[in-house]
Write an enzyme that holds these catalytic residues in place. Structure first.
Site, mmCIF file in Angstrom:
data_model
loop_
_atom_site.group_PDB
_atom_site.id
_atom_site.type_symbol
_atom_site.label_atom_id
_atom_site.label_comp_id
_atom_site.label_asym_id
_atom_site.label_seq_id
_atom_site.Cartn_x
_atom_site.Cartn_y
_atom_site.Cartn_z
ATOM 1 N N GLY A 13 0.817 -1.218 0.000
ATOM 2 C CA GLY A 13 0.000 0.000 0.000
ATOM 3 C C GLY A 13 0.850 1.266 0.000
ATOM 4 O O GLY A 13 0.371 2.344 -0.362
ATOM 5 N N ASP A 35 7.535 -6.371 9.785
ATOM 6 C CA ASP A 35 8.188 -7.396 8.958
ATOM 7 C C ASP A 35 9.426 -7.994 9.643
ATOM 8 O O ASP A 35 9.825 -9.113 9.320
ATOM 9 C CB ASP A 35 8.644 -6.800 7.616
ATOM 10 C CG ASP A 35 7.486 -6.576 6.658
ATOM 11 O OD1 ASP A 35 6.332 -6.746 7.091
ATOM 12 O OD2 ASP A 35 7.738 -6.233 5.494
ATOM 13 N N PHE A 37 9.547 -9.043 12.475
ATOM 14 C CA PHE A 37 9.120 -10.020 13.487
ATOM 15 C C PHE A 37 8.502 -11.279 12.874
ATOM 16 O O PHE A 37 7.873 -12.066 13.581
ATOM 17 C CB PHE A 37 8.165 -9.347 14.501
ATOM 18 C CG PHE A 37 8.877 -8.275 15.286
ATOM 19 C CD1 PHE A 37 9.548 -8.595 16.460
ATOM 20 C CD2 PHE A 37 8.942 -6.973 14.817
ATOM 21 C CE1 PHE A 37 10.248 -7.628 17.162
ATOM 22 C CE2 PHE A 37 9.644 -5.997 15.506
ATOM 23 C CZ PHE A 37 10.298 -6.318 16.692
ATOM 24 N N ARG A 138 7.573 -7.203 -6.598
ATOM 25 C CA ARG A 138 8.331 -7.164 -5.345
ATOM 26 C C ARG A 138 8.869 -8.552 -5.019
ATOM 27 O O ARG A 138 8.192 -9.550 -5.240
ATOM 28 C CB ARG A 138 7.352 -6.708 -4.244
ATOM 29 C CG ARG A 138 7.879 -6.709 -2.852
ATOM 30 C CD ARG A 138 8.033 -5.317 -2.304
ATOM 31 N NE ARG A 138 8.235 -5.360 -0.878
ATOM 32 C CZ ARG A 138 7.356 -4.926 0.006
ATOM 33 N NH1 ARG A 138 6.206 -4.409 -0.394
ATOM 34 N NH2 ARG A 138 7.626 -4.988 1.289
HETATM 35 N N1 LIG Z 1 1.620 6.588 -3.441
HETATM 36 C C1 LIG Z 1 2.214 5.705 -4.238
HETATM 37 N N2 LIG Z 1 1.954 5.706 -5.558
HETATM 38 C C2 LIG Z 1 2.539 4.801 -6.391
HETATM 39 N N3 LIG Z 1 3.404 3.838 -5.981
HETATM 40 C C3 LIG Z 1 3.688 3.788 -4.671
HETATM 41 C C4 LIG Z 1 3.125 4.701 -3.733
HETATM 42 N N4 LIG Z 1 3.602 4.408 -2.507
HETATM 43 C C5 LIG Z 1 4.438 3.336 -2.674
HETATM 44 N N5 LIG Z 1 4.498 2.977 -3.969
HETATM 45 C C6 LIG Z 1 5.288 1.876 -4.544
HETATM 46 O O1 LIG Z 1 4.649 0.656 -4.188
HETATM 47 C C7 LIG Z 1 5.614 -0.344 -3.853
HETATM 48 C C8 LIG Z 1 5.393 -0.810 -2.417
HETATM 49 O O2 LIG Z 1 5.635 0.296 -1.541
HETATM 50 P P1 LIG Z 1 6.019 0.070 -0.027
HETATM 51 O O3 LIG Z 1 6.116 1.406 0.607
HETATM 52 O O4 LIG Z 1 7.206 -0.833 0.079
HETATM 53 O O5 LIG Z 1 4.704 -0.717 0.482
HETATM 54 P P2 LIG Z 1 4.406 -1.499 1.836
HETATM 55 O O6 LIG Z 1 5.465 -1.117 2.836
HETATM 56 O O7 LIG Z 1 3.035 -1.025 2.244
HETATM 57 O O8 LIG Z 1 4.409 -2.951 1.486
HETATM 58 C C9 LIG Z 1 6.990 0.308 -4.076
HETATM 59 O O9 LIG Z 1 7.395 -0.010 -5.374
HETATM 60 C C10 LIG Z 1 6.691 1.797 -3.969
HETATM 61 O O10 LIG Z 1 7.597 2.602 -4.698
HETATM 62 O O1 LIG Z 2 9.609 -10.465 5.220
HETATM 63 C C1 LIG Z 2 9.525 -11.714 5.116
HETATM 64 O O2 LIG Z 2 10.344 -12.496 5.647
HETATM 65 C C2 LIG Z 2 8.331 -12.284 4.382
HETATM 66 C C3 LIG Z 2 8.324 -13.624 4.058
HETATM 67 C C4 LIG Z 2 7.227 -14.116 3.380
HETATM 68 C C5 LIG Z 2 6.165 -13.301 3.058
HETATM 69 N N1 LIG Z 2 6.210 -11.989 3.395
HETATM 70 C C6 LIG Z 2 5.069 -11.116 3.034
HETATM 71 O O3 LIG Z 2 5.196 -9.847 3.615
HETATM 72 C C7 LIG Z 2 3.925 -9.231 3.494
HETATM 73 C C8 LIG Z 2 3.814 -8.102 4.470
HETATM 74 O O4 LIG Z 2 4.795 -7.126 4.217
HETATM 75 P P1 LIG Z 2 4.448 -5.806 3.368
HETATM 76 O O5 LIG Z 2 5.701 -5.023 3.495
HETATM 77 O O6 LIG Z 2 4.156 -6.234 1.968
HETATM 78 O O7 LIG Z 2 3.266 -5.188 4.037
HETATM 79 C C9 LIG Z 2 2.917 -10.329 3.723
HETATM 80 O O8 LIG Z 2 1.881 -10.190 2.759
HETATM 81 C C10 LIG Z 2 3.722 -11.617 3.547
HETATM 82 O O9 LIG Z 2 3.143 -12.501 2.598
HETATM 83 C C11 LIG Z 2 7.273 -11.490 4.031
#
Ligand SMILES: Nc1ncnc2c1ncn2[C@@H]1O[C@H](COP(=O)(O)OP(=O)(O)O)[C@@H](O)[C@H]1O
Ligand SMILES: O=C(O)c1ccc[n+]([C@@H]2O[C@H](COP(=O)([O-])O)[C@@H](O)[C@H]2O)c1
Length: 198
Positions: A13, A35, A37, A138
């Site tokens: 998100g 993450d 944890f 990702r």
């Molecule tokens: N407001 C936004 N608009 C478009 N892409 C975004 C935005 N915020 C994050 N992203 C992109 O989405 C992907 C996931 O972002 P990230 O911050 O790591 O998400 P999360 O931590 O919620 O899993 C990254 O490639 C990031 O650059």
């Molecule tokens: O960080 C890890 O070790 C890891 C290992 C396997 C899966 N994850 C994924 O991490 C996700 C949550 O992280 P995030 O940053 O996408 O919000 C969740 O949807 C899991 O499926 C994360």
């Protein structure tokens, strides 16, 4: 003053993106990432659907996470220093200084002992298609097997989202489709107002 801010939201998100900018601009600010944890892979149950169940609260060592938050609460200055964060006194009285903790993660409002700890809660959502698109580009420490998003990640998100809406009533919902700058400005302004009024 100690202030704990939750940055929750669906996977991909934009939680980490937002958190990293806030971390640079808020005073005396530390972060705890959920993450960090996750339990080791061999402790993650395999469900009847054949997928390792990563997107459930049991996949995380939530007790350790809460203890880490408590460590910050006990001594935010010590916590900051041990995490490489420079602490600067903002007032003449150290007791009155503002210390901020960001708690970032996808299930931070679904564990009661943690859900009760926040002073302010934010939650970023994006629609299914965008979430699937971002997730597909990702790579996690354990890469997603084919079908994981539709078979496990999204159904668990919908389930937890329903539970969370029942648990917490003071969450500020953010539209993750807005630009990174817009989301940051909205949250930063909101936090500044809250700090000024507290
Ligand atoms: N407001 C936004 N608009 C478009 N892409 C975004 C935005 N915020 C994050 N992203 C992109 O989405 C992907 C996931 O972002 P990230 O911050 O790591 O998400 P999360 O931590 O919620 O899993 C990254 O490639 C990031 O650059
Ligand atoms: O960080 C890890 O070790 C890891 C290992 C396997 C899966 N994850 C994924 O991490 C996700 C949550 O992280 P995030 O940053 O996408 O919000 C969740 O949807 C899991 O499926 C994360």
């Amino acid at each position: 003053m100690k202030y704990i801010i939750g940055i929750g939201g669906v996977t991909n998100g934009g939680k980490t993106t937002l958190t990293n900018v806030l971390l640079k601009t808020l005073p005396n600010c530390c972060v705890i990432h959920q993450d960090d944890f996750f339990k080791p892979q061999d402790q993650i149950e395999v469900g009847e659907d054949g997928f390792r169940q990563w997107d459930v609260i049991e996949a995380l060592d939530m007790e350790a996470m809460v203890n880490t938050v408590k460590g910050w609460l006990e001594n935010p200055v010590k916590f900051a220093r041990s995490h490489g964060v420079t602490v600067s006194p903002l007032s003449e009285d150290p007791e009155r200084d503002t210390h901020i903790l960001l708690v970032e993660g996808f299930l931070i409002y679904n564990y009661k002992p943690l859900a009760e700890i926040y002073d302010k809660c934010y939650y970023i959502s994006i629609p299914y298609e965008e979430c699937k698109r971002r997730r597909s580009s990702r790579t996690y420490t354990v890469p997603d097997p084919p079908g994981l998003f539709d078979g496990h990640v999204w159904p668990m998100y919908l389930k937890h989202r329903k539970e969370m809406d029942n648990n917490c009533n003071a969450i500020v919902y953010l539209d993750g489709l807005k630009s990174k700058d817009e989301i940051y400005s909205q949250v930063f302004g909101n936090i500044q107002n809250t700090l000024l009024n507290s």
